[in-house]
Design an enzyme around this catalytic site. Structure first.
Site, PDB file in Angstrom:
ATOM      1  N   GLY A  21     -29.333 -19.114 -29.478  1.00 38.91           N
ATOM      2  CA  GLY A  21     -29.746 -17.806 -28.864  1.00 38.91           C
ATOM      3  C   GLY A  21     -30.418 -17.990 -27.524  1.00 38.91           C
ATOM      4  N   SER A  65     -28.904 -18.026 -24.520  1.00 36.64           N
ATOM      5  CA  SER A  65     -28.359 -17.098 -23.533  1.00 36.64           C
ATOM      6  C   SER A  65     -28.739 -15.459 -23.780  1.00 36.64           C
ATOM      7  CB  SER A  65     -27.142 -17.039 -23.640  1.00 36.64           C
ATOM      8  OG  SER A  65     -26.426 -18.398 -22.934  1.00 36.64           O
ATOM      9  N   ARG A 115     -35.355  14.109 -21.020  1.00 37.16           N
ATOM     10  CA  ARG A 115     -36.466  14.522 -20.482  1.00 37.16           C
ATOM     11  C   ARG A 115     -36.680  15.937 -21.514  1.00 37.16           C
ATOM     12  NH1 ARG A 115     -34.244  16.452 -14.611  1.00 37.16           N
ATOM     13  NH2 ARG A 115     -36.478  17.218 -14.518  1.00 37.16           N
ATOM     14  N   HIS A 116     -37.712  16.376 -21.205  1.00 32.70           N
ATOM     15  CA  HIS A 116     -38.442  17.486 -21.803  1.00 32.70           C
ATOM     16  C   HIS A 116     -37.311  18.818 -21.650  1.00 32.70           C
ATOM     17  CE1 HIS A 116     -39.488  19.185 -18.217  1.00 32.70           C
ATOM     18  NE2 HIS A 116     -40.237  18.018 -17.814  1.00 32.70           N
ATOM     19  N   ASN A 127     -39.914  24.157 -13.789  1.00 33.64           N
ATOM     20  CA  ASN A 127     -38.575  23.669 -13.379  1.00 33.64           C
ATOM     21  C   ASN A 127     -37.936  25.066 -13.033  1.00 33.64           C
ATOM     22  OD1 ASN A 127     -38.674  21.528 -16.400  1.00 33.64           O
ATOM     23  ND2 ASN A 127     -38.853  20.954 -14.202  1.00 33.64           N
ATOM     24  N   ARG A 152     -44.960  20.439 -22.339  1.00 34.14           N
ATOM     25  CA  ARG A 152     -43.372  20.728 -21.972  1.00 34.14           C
ATOM     26  C   ARG A 152     -42.696  19.706 -22.966  1.00 34.14           C
ATOM     27  NH1 ARG A 152     -45.296  19.294 -17.248  1.00 34.14           N
ATOM     28  NH2 ARG A 152     -44.346  17.549 -15.890  1.00 34.14           N
ATOM     29  N   GLU A 182     -45.580  12.384 -17.006  1.00 37.85           N
ATOM     30  CA  GLU A 182     -44.973  12.243 -15.693  1.00 37.85           C
ATOM     31  C   GLU A 182     -45.681  11.773 -14.437  1.00 37.85           C
ATOM     32  OE1 GLU A 182     -42.643  11.612 -14.129  1.00 37.85           O
ATOM     33  OE2 GLU A 182     -41.330  13.670 -13.491  1.00 37.85           O
ATOM     34  N   HIS A 230     -40.330  12.429 -19.019  1.00 33.53           N
ATOM     35  CA  HIS A 230     -39.887  13.223 -17.561  1.00 33.53           C
ATOM     36  C   HIS A 230     -39.231  12.216 -16.667  1.00 33.53           C
ATOM     37  CE1 HIS A 230     -43.393  15.802 -19.019  1.00 33.53           C
ATOM     38  NE2 HIS A 230     -43.825  14.590 -19.509  1.00 33.53           N
TER      39      HIS A 230
END
Length: 518
Positions: free
Chosen positions: A67, A69, A273-274, A280, A370, A393, A461
């Site tokens: 293992g 690599s 994302r929400h 928005n 959100r 965010e 976000h």
């Protein structure tokens, strides 16, 4: 107390011998350096490269198919994500480039053949020279990926590195005692460049003979290294057990902490994302707005979609395992899994799929309305739901609640600086953050993602999505801040031994379903 005084400062001298350089290094910091968060004060008399932890060379140790690599690829990806420029130097790749000059069968690895041993040592030394050159040109962490399975070989590499006082060395050994993992790793080697065009049984026999040659001379890390205060880390069965000795320096500590927290479990990692928020709709950044009607529709569709994908993943995984077993049989090899004669293959596959489908599933959201509202349609009795501040965010401080057009108008200099360097640009004002700040606060999330064996969904976000996907997809520092992460889109990551598989779905509001993108 005049007899007790601080020793005089030692200024940098390019003519220092290695021993003088080592003495001068003790007057510098320990190398605590976090990109984007720590700035070291330097003067003309104090060279930054004099720090004792400015560079790190990791020397891999271990028999083939243990293992190494896999570990190396993950460690390189993690350190690059933290913005420590990291590169792997693989001795096997150089050996294959010289394939026409040397026999590449198991005979090449015979420890009793002095002539071939000289060639193997020369290959390891050449790779080390390339590694040192790269570090001297600005790299931070370099990994020497080879078996390095004898004390004599490791001593040869360490002697050369001792003349580079700005480079700290960490030995990293991978051991495996699980016979099932070993057999699976052996068979994966049949798909690699050394055996791709050879009959399976012949290739497997040759590879096991190669391993046997290494085992004859293998000397695991231990007393010899400890007597010389050489820092090392042993990983047993891909992290099930970890032994660390004499670890010193920030970078070495970061490596060991990461290596203690990963596993080989097959799972799904969903990121989205929400749903669309009221902010928005009008293009305002930041804030803590509620979902719009379109956002609520997406949230409801998301819960249905994840339930469907959990079932599909279980079926896919069981089918993959079944097909893999059939491939081994067709090549004349024994199946890896013991057959249950009391049930039909279909009954066994259904039982496995049901077990996978009913395993625990975790949902993480940020603590902003959100994101939490986007998880509202998931049943808390069925899902382990957590709201986590680290996933909030990026904090735009004085620019919170503004559109990008307003920022360009009110703060034109800030807008310009951000466009020039999104990764390191920090929003001005109290609490303002940069992408680098968000990387550091989501570091614990990455560690937890590597540690946990259950599948999960992350609702967050745009900036946080870019940063998490940047790690999971091994994206460069230049690409990550500009990655396209559209709203109402789901990314699915499936960790595999050879890397991560990435799937992407877009929510079609008209059809009220998710459509896979290719």
């Amino acid at each position: 107390m005049r007899w007790l005084q601080l020793s005089p400062e030692i200024s940098y001298n390019p003519n220092y011998s290695p021993l003088e350089m080592a003495a001068a290094r003790q007057h510098r910091g320990s190398g605590f350096d976090v990109p984007g968060a720590v700035h070291s004060v330097t003067t003309p008399r104090l060279n930054k490269d004099m720090q004792s932890d400015a560079k790190l060379a990791i020397i891999m140790v271990g028999l083939p198919a243990r293992g190494k690599s896999y570990i190396v690829k993950k460690l390189r990806r993690y350190l690059n994500w933290l913005q420590y420029e990291t590169k792997v130097f693989n001795v096997g790749n150089l050996r294959r480039e010289c394939e026409s000059e040397h026999d590449q069968t198991a005979n090449f690895f015979d420890p009793d053949n002095a002539e071939l041993k000289k060639i193997r040592d020369k290959l390891a030394s050449d790779v080390l020279e390339n590694l040192i050159k790269w570090l001297s040109e600005g790299g931070r962490v370099a990994i020497h990926d080879a078996t390095n399975s004898t004390i004599e070989r490791r001593a040869m590499l360490l002697r050369r590195l001792r003349s580079e006082p700005q480079i700290r060395v960490l030995l990293l050994e991978s051991l495996c005692t699980d016979s099932q993992i070993l057999e699976r790793n052996f068979r994966l080697k049949l798909l690699g460049p050394d055996y791709r065009n050879r009959p399976a049984q012949e290739a497997l026999a040759d590879f096991k003979s190669r391993v046997a040659n290494y085992e004859k001379a293998y000397q695991p890390i231990g007393e010899w290294e400890e007597e010389r205060d050489i820092q090392y880390c042993k990983l047993i069965n891909v992290g099930k057990k970890v032994i660390a000795c004499n670890i010193s320096g920030y970078l070495s500590g970061q490596c060991v902490f990461y290596l203690m927290n990963f596993n080989l479990a097959e799972r799904q990692i969903f990121l989205t994302r929400h749903g669309q928020s009221e902010d928005n709709v009008v293009g305002r950044i930041g804030g803590d707005a509620e979902l719009s009607p379109k956002g609520r529709k997406y949230a409801e569709a998301l819960a249905k979609f994840i339930k469907e994908q959990r079932v599909q993943f279980a079926l896919d995984l069981v089918q993959e395992q079944h097909e893999r077993e059939e491939i081994w049989k067709s090549k004349g090899l024994e199946p890896l899994e013991k057959e249950d004669g009391s049930r039909t293959p279909e009954e066994i596959m259904k039982a496995k799929a049901a077990s996978i489908c009913n395993s625990q599933f975790t949902i993480w959201t940020s603590m902003l309305k959100r994101a939490m509202s986007t998880a509202a349609y998931f049943d808390p009795d069925e899902y382990d739901i957590k709201h986590i501040r680290f996933l909030n965010e990026i904090n735009a401080s004085i620019c919170e609640g503004m559109t990008y057009e307003e920022i360009a108008s009110v703060y034109p200099d800030e807008y310009s600086m951000r466009k020039q360097n999104k990764l390191f640009y920090r929003y001005p004002g109290i609490g303002g953050e940069s992408y680098m700040d968000v990387i550091h606060r989501t570091q614990s999330m990455i560690i937890e993602l590597e540690r946990m064996s259950q599948s999960c969904l992350i609702i967050t976000h745009r900036v946080v999505m870019r940063i998490l996907l940047g790690y999971l997809t091994d994206m460069s520092r230049e690409e990550m801040p500009h990655m396209d992460v559209p709203m109402h889109t789901v990314f699915e990551v499936r960790p595999k031994p050879y890397g991560n598989e990435i799937l992407k779905w877009r929510y079609d509001e008209t059809l009220d379903r998710f459509v896979q993108e290719h």
